[in-house]
Motif scaffolding. Structure first.
Motif, PDB file in Angstrom:
ATOM      1  N   ARG A   1       1.568 -19.333 -20.176  1.00  0.00           N
ATOM      2  CA  ARG A   1       0.213 -19.019 -20.640  1.00  0.00           C
ATOM      3  C   ARG A   1      -0.573 -20.286 -20.980  1.00  0.00           C
ATOM      4  O   ARG A   1      -1.761 -20.382 -20.675  1.00  0.00           O
ATOM      5  CB  ARG A   1       0.299 -18.116 -21.874  1.00  0.00           C
ATOM      6  N   ALA A   2       0.094 -21.240 -21.626  1.00  0.00           N
ATOM      7  CA  ALA A   2      -0.589 -22.483 -21.990  1.00  0.00           C
ATOM      8  C   ALA A   2      -1.034 -23.243 -20.751  1.00  0.00           C
ATOM      9  O   ALA A   2      -2.174 -23.740 -20.685  1.00  0.00           O
ATOM     10  CB  ALA A   2       0.339 -23.340 -22.849  1.00  0.00           C
ATOM     11  N   VAL A   3      -0.154 -23.362 -19.754  1.00  0.00           N
ATOM     12  CA  VAL A   3      -0.511 -24.066 -18.523  1.00  0.00           C
ATOM     13  C   VAL A   3      -1.625 -23.318 -17.789  1.00  0.00           C
ATOM     14  O   VAL A   3      -2.557 -23.934 -17.257  1.00  0.00           O
ATOM     15  CB  VAL A   3       0.725 -24.233 -17.624  1.00  0.00           C
TER      16      VAL A   3
ATOM     17  N   GLN B   1      -7.848 -31.775 -10.695  1.00  0.00           N
ATOM     18  CA  GLN B   1      -7.108 -32.129 -11.892  1.00  0.00           C
ATOM     19  C   GLN B   1      -5.876 -31.245 -12.112  1.00  0.00           C
ATOM     20  O   GLN B   1      -5.195 -31.393 -13.115  1.00  0.00           O
ATOM     21  CB  GLN B   1      -8.014 -32.000 -13.125  1.00  0.00           C
ATOM     22  N   ARG B   2      -5.575 -30.370 -11.175  1.00  0.00           N
ATOM     23  CA  ARG B   2      -4.568 -29.348 -11.432  1.00  0.00           C
ATOM     24  C   ARG B   2      -3.182 -29.674 -10.875  1.00  0.00           C
ATOM     25  O   ARG B   2      -2.230 -28.916 -11.092  1.00  0.00           O
ATOM     26  CB  ARG B   2      -5.032 -28.012 -10.833  1.00  0.00           C
ATOM     27  N   GLU B   3      -3.040 -30.760 -10.172  1.00  0.00           N
ATOM     28  CA  GLU B   3      -1.794 -31.038  -9.456  1.00  0.00           C
ATOM     29  C   GLU B   3      -0.585 -31.078 -10.384  1.00  0.00           C
ATOM     30  O   GLU B   3       0.444 -30.434 -10.128  1.00  0.00           O
ATOM     31  CB  GLU B   3      -1.911 -32.360  -8.695  1.00  0.00           C
TER      32      GLU B   3
ATOM     33  N   GLU C   1      -1.512 -18.792  -7.669  1.00  0.00           N
ATOM     34  CA  GLU C   1      -2.494 -18.365  -6.671  1.00  0.00           C
ATOM     35  C   GLU C   1      -3.817 -19.093  -6.848  1.00  0.00           C
ATOM     36  O   GLU C   1      -4.668 -19.087  -5.939  1.00  0.00           O
ATOM     37  CB  GLU C   1      -2.716 -16.851  -6.757  1.00  0.00           C
ATOM     38  N   LEU C   2      -4.018 -19.712  -8.002  1.00  0.00           N
ATOM     39  CA  LEU C   2      -5.230 -20.501  -8.228  1.00  0.00           C
ATOM     40  C   LEU C   2      -5.173 -21.839  -7.496  1.00  0.00           C
ATOM     41  O   LEU C   2      -6.193 -22.540  -7.419  1.00  0.00           O
ATOM     42  CB  LEU C   2      -5.446 -20.753  -9.717  1.00  0.00           C
ATOM     43  N   GLN C   3      -3.994 -22.212  -7.004  1.00  0.00           N
ATOM     44  CA  GLN C   3      -3.831 -23.483  -6.310  1.00  0.00           C
ATOM     45  C   GLN C   3      -4.487 -23.416  -4.927  1.00  0.00           C
ATOM     46  O   GLN C   3      -4.204 -22.501  -4.145  1.00  0.00           O
ATOM     47  CB  GLN C   3      -2.361 -23.833  -6.157  1.00  0.00           C
ATOM     48  N   PRO C   4      -5.364 -24.357  -4.623  1.00  0.00           N
ATOM     49  CA  PRO C   4      -6.015 -24.329  -3.311  1.00  0.00           C
ATOM     50  C   PRO C   4      -4.988 -24.546  -2.199  1.00  0.00           C
ATOM     51  O   PRO C   4      -4.087 -25.362  -2.322  1.00  0.00           O
ATOM     52  CB  PRO C   4      -7.010 -25.478  -3.399  1.00  0.00           C
TER      53      PRO C   4
ATOM     54  N   MET D   1      -5.019 -24.088 -19.275  1.00  0.00           N
ATOM     55  CA  MET D   1      -5.535 -25.395 -18.893  1.00  0.00           C
ATOM     56  C   MET D   1      -5.968 -25.422 -17.435  1.00  0.00           C
ATOM     57  O   MET D   1      -6.951 -26.084 -17.087  1.00  0.00           O
ATOM     58  CB  MET D   1      -4.473 -26.468 -19.167  1.00  0.00           C
ATOM     59  N   ILE D   2      -5.252 -24.715 -16.573  1.00  0.00           N
ATOM     60  CA  ILE D   2      -5.599 -24.698 -15.154  1.00  0.00           C
ATOM     61  C   ILE D   2      -6.962 -24.047 -14.939  1.00  0.00           C
ATOM     62  O   ILE D   2      -7.788 -24.523 -14.149  1.00  0.00           O
ATOM     63  CB  ILE D   2      -4.514 -23.963 -14.339  1.00  0.00           C
TER      64      ILE D   2
END
Length: 427
Positions: free
Chosen positions: A370-372, A383-385, A420-423, A375-376
């Motif tokens: 949940r914390a990660v 900035q998400r890598e 799934e938010l990762q491009p 932030m994502i």
């Protein structure tokens, strides 16, 4: 000069110096008030209202009682400080003793009782000739009232400081202030992106052992700009160095005029402190969380509170582009460079140890996810890598744990929704 000033300020704010200074002021105030009263009686014989007039014997009795009571209260306060804070530090973390010792409420409370004691003691001695002390007794009564009120504030403060959640919140607030200060000093440049100067170079060695307290480049920037030199530090705040170890590489300083400036810009202390070390408060929250997750304590919700606080501070650092380590001179040229601290640096220092400690704790693993995810969702795509990489590692930890299959499936499902938010790379 700047490093010496920081060390002096640190020494003067301790649990001995500040209470001692406040206590000693009681002697000075007693002499000053007594002298003032003598002068006013000589110039204005009827300046004291009748309701403030006190017999000399009564005044001595008041001061004797005040001195005895304030000393008893002072012993009690010191006992409470040592007992309660030591117990709290053993339960939460030993490095919290430094924070407790810097608590201003405790310092002022102890100092006020000491000042009341010394004021009363001095007034007993000054009243030996039977001189009227009406104004002096009035000021002494004010000292006693203030001491009683501060004692009540002290008790209330101690009762909140021993709360783990409250202390974690206090540390998080300190971390927020450090992050804000670091953001104000940030530059868009990264140490790894700079090209080393094509000039003569040499290594500067440490002359002492200790922890790097901060990088204080103000005087060093002036000196490097004057001769066109550049300094690349191998250490950053929080690192431990030993005598003879390389701490920096200096370019374009063949006369070796910068050596002392280079050493002075990274003051070494016996212990780490939060002043110039941005990672200190992060490590402190991680330590509290790891201790809470240990089998001897088994307090998952304290660890979750620490993770929540960390996520908020790191989100702020990421949103404002924290990047500290490259220091520019007045012309905008990078002159002093140390390993760059960014939001990813702090993230990679905090979350991996918490992930490893949470392998068999489904509740804590869920809190990390949940914390990660928080932030994502507020971070820019570029900035998400690091956060996506951490989520993959959390998924591996969950898969390798001995949790029930249903619990694993639920956790992995939550992780997958966040991933799934990762491009996706273009086909």
């Amino acid at each position: 000069m700047e490093a010496s000033l920081r060390k002096t300020i640190r020494a003067l704010r301790g649990f001995l110096t500040i209470p001692g200074a406040i206590s000693f002021s009681g002697l000075l105030v007693a002499i000053g008030v007594w002298s003032l009263e003598l002068y006013l009686r000589a110039e204005y014989p009827d300046f004291v209202p009748k309701f403030l007039v006190v017999e000399t014997d009564t005044a001595r009795a008041v001061f004797t009682t005040s001195a005895s009571a304030s000393m008893s209260a002072l012993v009690m306060v010191y006992s409470i400080v040592l007992l309660v804070y030591t117990m709290a530090a053993s339960a939460i973390g030993p490095r919290l003793l430094q924070r407790f010792g810097d608590d201003r409420v405790s310092q002022i409370s102890v100092g006020s009782l000491g000042a009341t004691f010394l004021y009363s003691l001095e007034c007993i001695w000054l009243s030996r000739d039977g001189v009227p002390m009406d104004l002096t007794v009035t000021v002494g009564a004010a000292y006693m009232i203030v001491s009683v009120m501060l004692l009540l504030v002290f008790v209330q403060r101690v009762s909140t400081r021993v709360s783990i959640d409250r202390e974690a919140a206090e540390i998080a607030l300190a971390l927020d202030r450090q992050v804000s200060y670091a953001i104000d000093r940030s530059t868009p440049l990264m140490a790894r992106d700079l090209v080393l100067p094509d000039a003569s170079e040499r290594t500067v060695l440490s002359t002492a052992d200790g922890y790097v307290d901060a990088v204080e480049p103000s005087q060093l920037l002036t000196a490097t700009q004057a001769i066109g030199a550049t300094v690349f530090y191998d250490v950053q705040p929080g690192d431990f160095v030993i005598t003879g170890a390389p701490i920096a590489t200096v370019f374009n300083d063949p006369e070796k005029v910068l050596d002392q400036h280079v050493i002075d810009a990274v003051p070494l202390l016996l212990v780490r402190t939060p002043e110039g070390d941005l990672r200190f408060s992060v490590n402190l929250l991680v330590e509290i969380a790891l201790r809470a997750l240990s089998p001897g304590v088994n307090d998952t919700f304290t660890a979750i509170a620490c993770v929540d606080r960390l996520s908020a501070a790191l989100a702020t650092a990421r949103a404002h582009g924290l990047s500290i380590g490259v220091h520019l001179d007045t012309e905008g040229v990078a002159r002093v460079v140390s390993p760059t601290t960014t939001a990813d640096t702090l993230f990679n220092e905090a979350f991996p140890p918490l992930r490893r400690a949470s392998r068999r704790n489904g509740l804590m693993s869920l809190a990390l996810v949940r914390a990660v995810a928080r932030m994502i969702r507020i971070a820019e795509p570029q900035q998400r890598e690091a956060m996506f990489a951490e989520l993959h590692l959390i998924a591996e930890e969950v898969s390798a744990s001995d949790l029930l299959d249903a619990d694993k499936a639920e956790l992995l499902s939550r992780i997958q929704k966040t991933l799934e938010l990762q491009p996706q790379p273009p086909e």
